[in-house]
Write an enzyme that holds these catalytic residues in place. Structure first.
Site, PDB file in Angstrom:
ATOM      1  N   HIS A 175       0.967  -1.383   0.102  1.00 38.28           N
ATOM      2  CA  HIS A 175       0.032   0.176   0.043  1.00 38.28           C
ATOM      3  C   HIS A 175       0.977   1.215   0.150  1.00 38.28           C
ATOM      4  O   HIS A 175       0.550   2.016  -0.883  1.00 38.28           O
ATOM      5  CB  HIS A 175      -0.769   0.031   1.352  1.00 38.28           C
ATOM      6  CG  HIS A 175      -1.727   1.123   1.500  1.00 38.28           C
ATOM      7  ND1 HIS A 175      -3.115   1.069   1.498  1.00 38.28           N
ATOM      8  CD2 HIS A 175      -1.465   2.530   2.039  1.00 38.28           C
ATOM      9  CE1 HIS A 175      -3.595   2.244   1.625  1.00 38.28           C
ATOM     10  NE2 HIS A 175      -2.568   2.940   1.923  1.00 38.28           N
ATOM     11  N   GLU A 176       1.783   1.325   0.743  1.00 43.53           N
ATOM     12  CA  GLU A 176       2.742   2.503   0.942  1.00 43.53           C
ATOM     13  C   GLU A 176       3.733   2.537  -0.135  1.00 43.53           C
ATOM     14  O   GLU A 176       3.874   3.733  -0.821  1.00 43.53           O
ATOM     15  CB  GLU A 176       3.533   2.429   2.218  1.00 43.53           C
ATOM     16  CG  GLU A 176       2.760   2.299   3.693  1.00 43.53           C
ATOM     17  CD  GLU A 176       1.923   3.549   3.566  1.00 43.53           C
ATOM     18  OE1 GLU A 176       2.150   4.777   3.166  1.00 43.53           O
ATOM     19  OE2 GLU A 176       0.745   3.043   4.220  1.00 43.53           O
ATOM     20  N   HIS A 211       1.860   4.360  -2.864  1.00 44.56           N
ATOM     21  CA  HIS A 211       1.871   5.652  -2.699  1.00 44.56           C
ATOM     22  C   HIS A 211       3.116   6.246  -3.388  1.00 44.56           C
ATOM     23  O   HIS A 211       2.831   7.508  -3.951  1.00 44.56           O
ATOM     24  CB  HIS A 211       1.791   6.113  -1.249  1.00 44.56           C
ATOM     25  CG  HIS A 211       0.401   6.067  -0.760  1.00 44.56           C
ATOM     26  ND1 HIS A 211      -0.815   6.554  -1.208  1.00 44.56           N
ATOM     27  CD2 HIS A 211      -0.015   5.543   0.411  1.00 44.56           C
ATOM     28  CE1 HIS A 211      -1.987   6.303  -0.513  1.00 44.56           C
ATOM     29  NE2 HIS A 211      -1.300   5.703   0.739  1.00 44.56           N
ATOM     30  N   GLU A 249      -6.301   6.652  -1.175  1.00 45.72           N
ATOM     31  CA  GLU A 249      -6.181   5.414  -0.137  1.00 45.72           C
ATOM     32  C   GLU A 249      -6.897   4.438  -1.030  1.00 45.72           C
ATOM     33  O   GLU A 249      -6.323   3.097  -0.758  1.00 45.72           O
ATOM     34  CB  GLU A 249      -6.911   5.685   0.985  1.00 45.72           C
ATOM     35  CG  GLU A 249      -6.362   6.660   1.677  1.00 45.72           C
ATOM     36  CD  GLU A 249      -4.838   6.136   2.547  1.00 45.72           C
ATOM     37  OE1 GLU A 249      -4.593   4.966   2.810  1.00 45.72           O
ATOM     38  OE2 GLU A 249      -3.909   7.047   2.130  1.00 45.72           O
TER      39      GLU A 249
END
Length: 379
Positions: A138-139, A142, A189
């Site tokens: 997930h990060e 980003h 997100e």
């Protein structure tokens, strides 16, 4: 950056996506905003000039001095996950990752020039290996999307708004920008959740992680299907008053509600877009410069139109009815706000059995926020 190579492949066989563009997994609203910003002439120059005002250097020094940097010698299992995630998404430079002491489960990716990833001890202790792998992915998602730039701006503006709250007009102007950025942030997100699924390639692990963010480390007391049923109930229950309250509840948040994130991720995992990526068919980075802003906005508009058409939310159904030219608008507004009966007098439906306002509408961060949103938007 701490590393520019991948010395190992993922710990179990996972599909890799060479040269994948972040457009492959970005939510349509997130993607259209990013494409427009990337195409904006002078945008990079403005942000470089603004970087002198931002606390980025201070944040880097803070984490370096008062957190534990992930490496082969410290939190080695997280370092392996980080390298795996960068290998799978083909991110050439591995961002530095820090573990900071904080019981609140949280993670974030920030930075203007070079992204850094920060995870809290609360998150590390809460999740198992596969759940944590989805968070790391997930990060990294980003970082690949360039979200860290805009997230750092949001962090700065949120803190600034608190400092100038005593100046009425100044605070209103800043909060207007913050509100707009938060709306984008929430969509980013959803994009990063998709990146986490591409990295972990385990939908159940992603679902478990989101459940734990919502309900803590009591997995034996929770059930994925029941958790997703909450999202469905949240979307379709109530009348227009509840729809308005939903909007008001989400406005101050940097993250979508956890059940909504789980539902959105499951829908995407069952989509043709996800399957095409897993089959090796996805946009490449060398095509990014040719991306049309108009096409991106068109895709975003189509997504929202489809959302309105398939939504079970009373307000979205009403919007769909209006767009479709439905008659008796005043009656529909009255019934939706009051939860009263359908179009016939006395609340009876067409069959005379009291069908309550039936219509023809069809059905369709990684953090646990507190009652008040914090000043550091996590992921």
């Amino acid at each position: 950056m701490t590393d520019t190579s991948h010395e190992s492949v993922p710990s179990r066989h996972r599909r890799r996506f060479p040269d994948i563009s972040s457009r492959a997994y970005e939510h349509p609203a997130d993607r259209s905003a990013l494409v427009a910003l990337r195409k904006l002439s002078g945008f990079d120059t403005v942000f470089k000039a603004l970087s002198g005002l931002l606390p980025e250097r201070s944040l880097r020094l803070l984490f370096l001095s008062d957190s534990v940097r992930v490496s082969d010698a410290q939190f080695a299992h997280l370092n392996d996950m980080l390298r795996d995630a960068c290998y799978i998404l083909d991110l050439q430079k591995v961002p530095p990752m820090y573990v900071t002491q904080n019981p609140q489960p949280n993670a974030m990716c920030i930075g203007l020039d070079e992204p850094i990833i920060v995870v809290t001890t609360g998150l590390v202790e809460l999740l198992d290996e596969e759940e944590m792998r989805a968070v790391v992915g997930h990060e990294v998602g980003h970082a690949l999307s360039g979200h860290s730039v805009y997230r750092t701006i949001l962090l700065f503006l949120t803190n600034l708004a608190l400092k100038v709250a005593w100046i009425p007009l100044g605070n209103v102007a800043i909060m207007a920008i913050v509100t707009a950025l938060r709306e984008w942030f929430r969509k980013s997100e959803l994009s990063a959740d998709r990146a986490g699924l591409l990295v972990g390639q385990d939908l159940q692990a992603s679902m478990r992680g989101l459940m734990k963010i919502a309900g803590g480390n009591h997995l034996h007391e929770m059930n994925v299907d029941a958790f997703l049923a909450q999202a469905d109930e949240y979307e379709k229950s109530g009348d227009l008053r509840d729809s308005v309250l939903k909007i008001l509840n989400v406005l101050p948040r940097t993250h979508p509600f956890t059940t909504v994130r789980a539902s959105e991720l499951k829908k995407w995992s069952e989509s043709r877009d996800f399957q095409r990526i897993m089959d090796g068919h996805y946009p490449k980075r060398d095509e990014d410069k040719n991306t049309s802003v108009t096409d991106s906005f068109r895709e975003s508009a189509a997504h929202y139109a489809d959302t309105v058409r398939t939504s079970k939310d009373p307000l979205m159904k009403l919007v769909g009815d209006i767009a479709g030219g439905a008659g008796d608008l005043g009656g529909k507004l009255r019934d939706r706000f009051t939860g009263a009966g359908g179009g016939n007098p006395g609340g009876a439906g067409k069959d005379g059995k009291g069908d309550p306002g039936a219509t023809d509408g069809s059905e369709g961060t990684w953090r646990r926020p507190g009652p008040e949103e914090g000043t550091a938007p996590g992921a």
